[in-house]
Design an enzyme around this catalytic site. Structure first.
Site, PDB file in Angstrom:
ATOM      1  N   LYS A 178     111.236  82.390  81.830  1.00  0.00           N
ATOM      2  CA  LYS A 178     110.748  82.798  83.150  1.00  0.00           C
ATOM      3  C   LYS A 178     111.608  83.865  83.826  1.00  0.00           C
ATOM      4  O   LYS A 178     111.094  84.733  84.516  1.00  0.00           O
ATOM      5  CB  LYS A 178     110.614  81.579  84.061  1.00  0.00           C
ATOM      6  N   ASP A 192     104.321  78.354  90.294  1.00  0.00           N
ATOM      7  CA  ASP A 192     104.906  77.004  90.167  1.00  0.00           C
ATOM      8  C   ASP A 192     105.047  76.320  91.528  1.00  0.00           C
ATOM      9  O   ASP A 192     104.861  75.104  91.637  1.00  0.00           O
ATOM     10  CB  ASP A 192     106.287  77.065  89.493  1.00  0.00           C
TER      11      ASP A 192
HETATM   12  P1  NDP Z   1     114.798  76.335  81.652  1.00  0.00           P
HETATM   13  O1  NDP Z   1     115.123  76.346  80.204  1.00  0.00           O
HETATM   14  O2  NDP Z   1     114.766  77.602  82.411  1.00  0.00           O
HETATM   15  O3  NDP Z   1     115.822  75.349  82.417  1.00  0.00           O
HETATM   16  C1  NDP Z   1     116.148  74.114  81.861  1.00  0.00           C
HETATM   17  C2  NDP Z   1     116.983  73.318  82.857  1.00  0.00           C
HETATM   18  O4  NDP Z   1     117.153  72.001  82.341  1.00  0.00           O
HETATM   19  C3  NDP Z   1     118.379  73.874  83.100  1.00  0.00           C
HETATM   20  O5  NDP Z   1     118.733  73.657  84.439  1.00  0.00           O
HETATM   21  C4  NDP Z   1     119.233  73.009  82.160  1.00  0.00           C
HETATM   22  O6  NDP Z   1     120.587  72.874  82.574  1.00  0.00           O
HETATM   23  C5  NDP Z   1     118.549  71.691  82.296  1.00  0.00           C
HETATM   24  N1  NDP Z   1     118.759  70.775  81.157  1.00  0.00           N
HETATM   25  C6  NDP Z   1     118.277  70.898  79.906  1.00  0.00           C
HETATM   26  N2  NDP Z   1     118.619  69.823  79.153  1.00  0.00           N
HETATM   27  C7  NDP Z   1     119.342  69.006  79.966  1.00  0.00           C
HETATM   28  C8  NDP Z   1     119.949  67.743  79.774  1.00  0.00           C
HETATM   29  N3  NDP Z   1     119.901  67.104  78.591  1.00  0.00           N
HETATM   30  N4  NDP Z   1     120.598  67.171  80.827  1.00  0.00           N
HETATM   31  C9  NDP Z   1     120.634  67.806  82.035  1.00  0.00           C
HETATM   32  N5  NDP Z   1     120.068  69.017  82.275  1.00  0.00           N
HETATM   33  C10 NDP Z   1     119.413  69.611  81.245  1.00  0.00           C
HETATM   34  O7  NDP Z   1     113.387  75.579  81.769  1.00  0.00           O
HETATM   35  P2  NDP Z   1     112.301  75.681  82.937  1.00  0.00           P
HETATM   36  O8  NDP Z   1     113.021  75.701  84.236  1.00  0.00           O
HETATM   37  O9  NDP Z   1     111.327  76.741  82.653  1.00  0.00           O
HETATM   38  O10 NDP Z   1     111.526  74.281  82.759  1.00  0.00           O
HETATM   39  C11 NDP Z   1     112.169  73.047  83.064  1.00  0.00           C
HETATM   40  C12 NDP Z   1     111.207  71.902  82.803  1.00  0.00           C
HETATM   41  O11 NDP Z   1     110.134  71.900  83.746  1.00  0.00           O
HETATM   42  C13 NDP Z   1     110.558  71.955  81.425  1.00  0.00           C
HETATM   43  O12 NDP Z   1     110.518  70.649  80.916  1.00  0.00           O
HETATM   44  C14 NDP Z   1     109.167  72.469  81.706  1.00  0.00           C
HETATM   45  O13 NDP Z   1     108.239  72.034  80.741  1.00  0.00           O
HETATM   46  C15 NDP Z   1     108.898  71.825  83.052  1.00  0.00           C
HETATM   47  N6  NDP Z   1     107.902  72.564  83.849  1.00  0.00           N
HETATM   48  C16 NDP Z   1     106.749  71.926  84.208  1.00  0.00           C
HETATM   49  C17 NDP Z   1     105.835  72.565  84.996  1.00  0.00           C
HETATM   50  C18 NDP Z   1     104.602  71.850  85.388  1.00  0.00           C
HETATM   51  O14 NDP Z   1     103.679  72.500  85.881  1.00  0.00           O
HETATM   52  N7  NDP Z   1     104.541  70.547  85.257  1.00  0.00           N
HETATM   53  C19 NDP Z   1     106.019  73.955  85.444  1.00  0.00           C
HETATM   54  C20 NDP Z   1     107.273  74.504  85.044  1.00  0.00           C
HETATM   55  C21 NDP Z   1     108.166  73.834  84.248  1.00  0.00           C
HETATM   56  P3  NDP Z   1     121.702  73.976  82.159  1.00  0.00           P
HETATM   57  O15 NDP Z   1     121.544  75.094  83.141  1.00  0.00           O
HETATM   58  O16 NDP Z   1     122.974  73.244  82.300  1.00  0.00           O
HETATM   59  O17 NDP Z   1     121.391  74.386  80.746  1.00  0.00           O
END
Ligand code: NDP
Length: 284
Positions: free
Chosen positions: A72, A109
């Protein structure tokens, strides 16, 4: 059955992974029901080649794409024109490819998040108190910006990587605070809602250890992850008696303005939630 013709409008969703996405199901069901000559397909570009993928679409062979994890932020950086809500979110979940080569970015979103809260937690007041947001990726950025715009007095962003939470807080200004995930016991005090915008829990991977028992009993708990629909995070909240909002509702509600952009009309009346629940193997 819908026929693919020489005039079929092509749109889709790009992510890595993308196989879990229910967006193709939702958009194609709407296309079928509306009798639109269009198709919506999944794309999984290599993690380090998203920019080339997008460059290749410049010019409009594909009308537009939704963008999901983890593209994104880079999607936004590739756009020539950016909507206010995508700018505020510093992330794009919609790219439109104009015939003249222009790429236009948007972020729906926030619309999805607020719509889901309204539908599944009726009476919830965004402006009533602080909200904790877990995660600082593209989805969290869009959520934080929408919450601030909708009047949240304070948004506490908790992230595994503190620097990323600080960057989001820095971009959005005063009412947004950054904390490490380990500060959840303090940050959950007095919140009106906790929203999981991390990808932990996606397809059952690495669940989130969040002390939801420290939230007020009236707090609403939302998970953006929708597979499974009842994530361990939402199950924990339900077991504590908290009201919950699921990611499927958000997905459907963010898809509405995307569909309008790609295909030029409002989606038809159709119970896409029931369809999606069928695919997720959940009853209604
Ligand atoms: P990104 O990859 O941009 O961000 C992922 C985030 O998750 C980061 O903050 C990361 O932390 C954190 N993270 C990943 N694994 C872990 C873990 N094991 N423990 C703690 N923190 C963790 O993804 P997006 O922001 O694009 O998407 C995030 C989620 O939201 C996804 O699952 C996506 O499918 C969902 N989503 C759902 C939507 C809906 O309409 N329902 C719309 C948009 C997203 P760090 O920075 O430390 O790596």
């Amino acid at each position: 059955m819908r026929r693919i013709t020489g005039a079929t409008i092509v749109a889709g969703v790009a992510g890595s992974p993308v196989t879990h996405s229910l967006s193709p199901l939702i958009h194609n069901a709407w296309l079928d029901a509306a009798g639109i000559d269009g198709v919506y397909v999944p794309f999984q570009p290599a993690g380090d080649r998203f920019d080339r993928f997008v460059e290749g679409l410049r010019g409009g062979a594909v009308r537009g794409i939704n963008v999901t994890i983890p593209f994104k932020e880079v999607a936004l950086s590739m756009a020539d024109e950016v909507s206010k809500r995508a700018h505020d979110a510093a992330a794009a979940n919609v790219l439109v490819f104009e015939p003249d080569g222009t790429i236009v970015a948007d972020n729906t979103d926030g619309v999805g998040l607020l719509g889901a809260m309204k539908a599944q937690a009726p009476g919830f007041e965004i402006a009533a108190g602080p909200i904790a947001l877990l995660g600082a990726g593209g989805a969290a950025r869009g959520a934080a910006a929408a919450l601030v715009t909708a009047g949240a007095p304070e948004v506490r962003i908790l992230n595994r990587t503190l620097a990323k939470a600080e960057a989001v807080a820095g971009a959005l200004g005063g009412g947004v605070k950054a904390c490490p995930l380990s500060a959840a016991p303090e940050a959950f005090k007095g919140v009106t809602a906790v929203i999981n915008a991390t990808s932990a829990g996606l397809s059952g991977e690495g669940t989130l250890d969040a002390p939801l028992e420290l939230t007020p009993e009236t707090a609403v708990v939302m998970d953006m992850v929708y597979k499974p629909l009842l994530t361990p995070f939402l199950k924990q909240a339900q077991d504590l008696g908290r009201r919950t909002v699921d990611g499927l509702e958000m997905l459907i509600r963010q898809a509405v303005p995307s569909f309008e952009t790609f295909y030029g009309r409002t989606p038809p009346e159709l119970d896409v939630r029931a369809l999606a629940l069928g695919v997720l193997g959940e009853g209604r």
